[in-house]
Design a protein around this motif. Structure first.
Motif, short mmCIF file in Angstrom:
data_model
loop_
_atom_site.label_atom_id
_atom_site.label_comp_id
_atom_site.label_asym_id
_atom_site.label_seq_id
_atom_site.Cartn_x
_atom_site.Cartn_y
_atom_site.Cartn_z
N VAL A 100 0.83 -1.21 0.00
CA VAL A 100 0.00 0.00 0.00
C VAL A 100 0.86 1.26 0.00
N SER A 101 1.80 1.35 0.95
CA SER A 101 2.66 2.54 1.03
C SER A 101 4.13 2.20 1.27
N SER A 102 4.47 0.91 1.25
CA SER A 102 5.85 0.44 1.32
C SER A 102 5.88 -0.99 0.79
N LEU A 129 5.29 -2.92 17.17
CA LEU A 129 6.26 -1.87 16.85
C LEU A 129 7.47 -2.42 16.14
N LEU A 130 7.97 -1.65 15.20
CA LEU A 130 9.26 -1.89 14.57
C LEU A 130 10.29 -1.28 15.51
N VAL A 131 11.31 -2.05 15.86
CA VAL A 131 12.32 -1.57 16.81
C VAL A 131 13.69 -1.70 16.16
N GLU A 132 14.39 -0.60 16.07
CA GLU A 132 15.73 -0.57 15.49
C GLU A 132 16.48 0.51 16.26
N THR A 133 17.19 1.41 15.57
CA THR A 133 17.77 2.57 16.24
C THR A 133 16.73 3.69 16.28
N TRP A 134 15.53 3.38 15.84
CA TRP A 134 14.34 4.22 15.86
C TRP A 134 13.16 3.27 16.05
N VAL A 135 12.00 3.82 16.33
CA VAL A 135 10.82 2.99 16.60
C VAL A 135 9.64 3.53 15.80
N ALA A 136 8.84 2.59 15.27
CA ALA A 136 7.64 2.96 14.51
C ALA A 136 6.54 1.98 14.86
N PHE A 169 3.03 -0.18 13.80
CA PHE A 169 2.17 -0.72 12.75
C PHE A 169 0.71 -0.65 13.16
N GLY A 170 0.43 -0.29 14.41
CA GLY A 170 -0.93 -0.25 14.92
C GLY A 170 -1.14 -1.29 15.99
N ILE A 171 -2.40 -1.53 16.31
CA ILE A 171 -2.75 -2.42 17.42
C ILE A 171 -3.46 -3.67 16.88
N GLY A 172 -3.06 -4.81 17.43
CA GLY A 172 -3.74 -6.09 17.18
C GLY A 172 -3.84 -6.48 15.72
N ASP A 173 -5.04 -6.91 15.33
CA ASP A 173 -5.27 -7.39 13.97
C ASP A 173 -4.99 -6.32 12.92
N VAL A 210 1.86 -1.55 4.61
CA VAL A 210 1.56 -0.17 5.04
C VAL A 210 2.74 0.30 5.87
N LYS A 211 3.32 1.42 5.47
CA LYS A 211 4.48 1.97 6.17
C LYS A 211 4.11 2.31 7.60
N PRO A 212 4.93 1.86 8.58
CA PRO A 212 4.61 2.18 9.98
C PRO A 212 4.85 3.66 10.28
N ASP A 213 4.14 4.16 11.28
CA ASP A 213 4.29 5.56 11.70
C ASP A 213 5.45 5.66 12.69
N GLU A 214 6.41 6.49 12.37
CA GLU A 214 7.58 6.65 13.23
C GLU A 214 7.20 7.35 14.53
N LEU A 215 7.68 6.79 15.65
CA LEU A 215 7.41 7.36 16.97
C LEU A 215 8.62 8.09 17.53
#
Length: 150
Positions: A67-69, A121-128, A130-134, A144-149
């Motif tokens: 969709v976006s990635s 969450l995507l966890v690296e040297t930054w965090v993003a 993907f949303g909650i649950g399903d 869908v590209k995760p939202d960076e936190l």
């Protein structure tokens, strides 16, 4: 339309089933809990136990445009994250969340964790996120590209 069809999109259900998931799937999470909690840095909260109890051990082999990635393969195998507990504890403290390791994205390029609220969450040297649950599973599978936190 039955309850299962309402839970996931057709594409997500197809890809999860291809990885070995089925409705009512349950796996034992005790070994993952024991291994990762041994350092004292992370705790398997109820959301992690529930998620891994249903999806733990799955290796989702996807690729191509999303969709976006890009649609990237991922695996819900916390064994692979042994030794990274401090990274999850540190990001959890910084974000005010309890993060538990659940797997890897894109062949280990990124780590995946889950918060006590079921947020993946995507966890690296930054965090993003993907949303909650399903909805997070949908986003992972559909690209869908995760939202960076942070």
């Amino acid at each position: 339309m039955d309850a299962l069809m309402a839970r996931f999109s057709q594409q997500t259900e197809h890809d999860l089933r291809a990885a070995g998931w089925e409705p009512g799937r349950r796996v034992d999470t005790t070994a993952w809990r024991n291994q990762l909690e041994a350092t004292g840095e992370v705790h398997m909260h109820a959301a992690a136990e529930g998620f891994l109890g249903e999806f733990g051990g799955l290796k989702v082999k996807i690729s191509g445009p999303g969709v976006s990635s890009a649609r990237e393969p991922f695996e819900f195998n916390p064994w692979d994250l042994h030794g990274e507990e401090g990274r999850f504890a540190g990001w959890g403290a910084r974000l005010g969340k309890s993060l538990f390791p659940i797997g890897e994205l894109d062949g280990g390029r990124f780590f995946l964790g889950i918060s006590e609220l079921g947020e993946i969450l995507l966890v690296e040297t930054w965090v993003a996120t993907f949303g909650i649950g399903d909805a997070a599973l949908e986003n992972l599978i559909l690209g869908v590209k995760p939202d960076e936190l942070a």
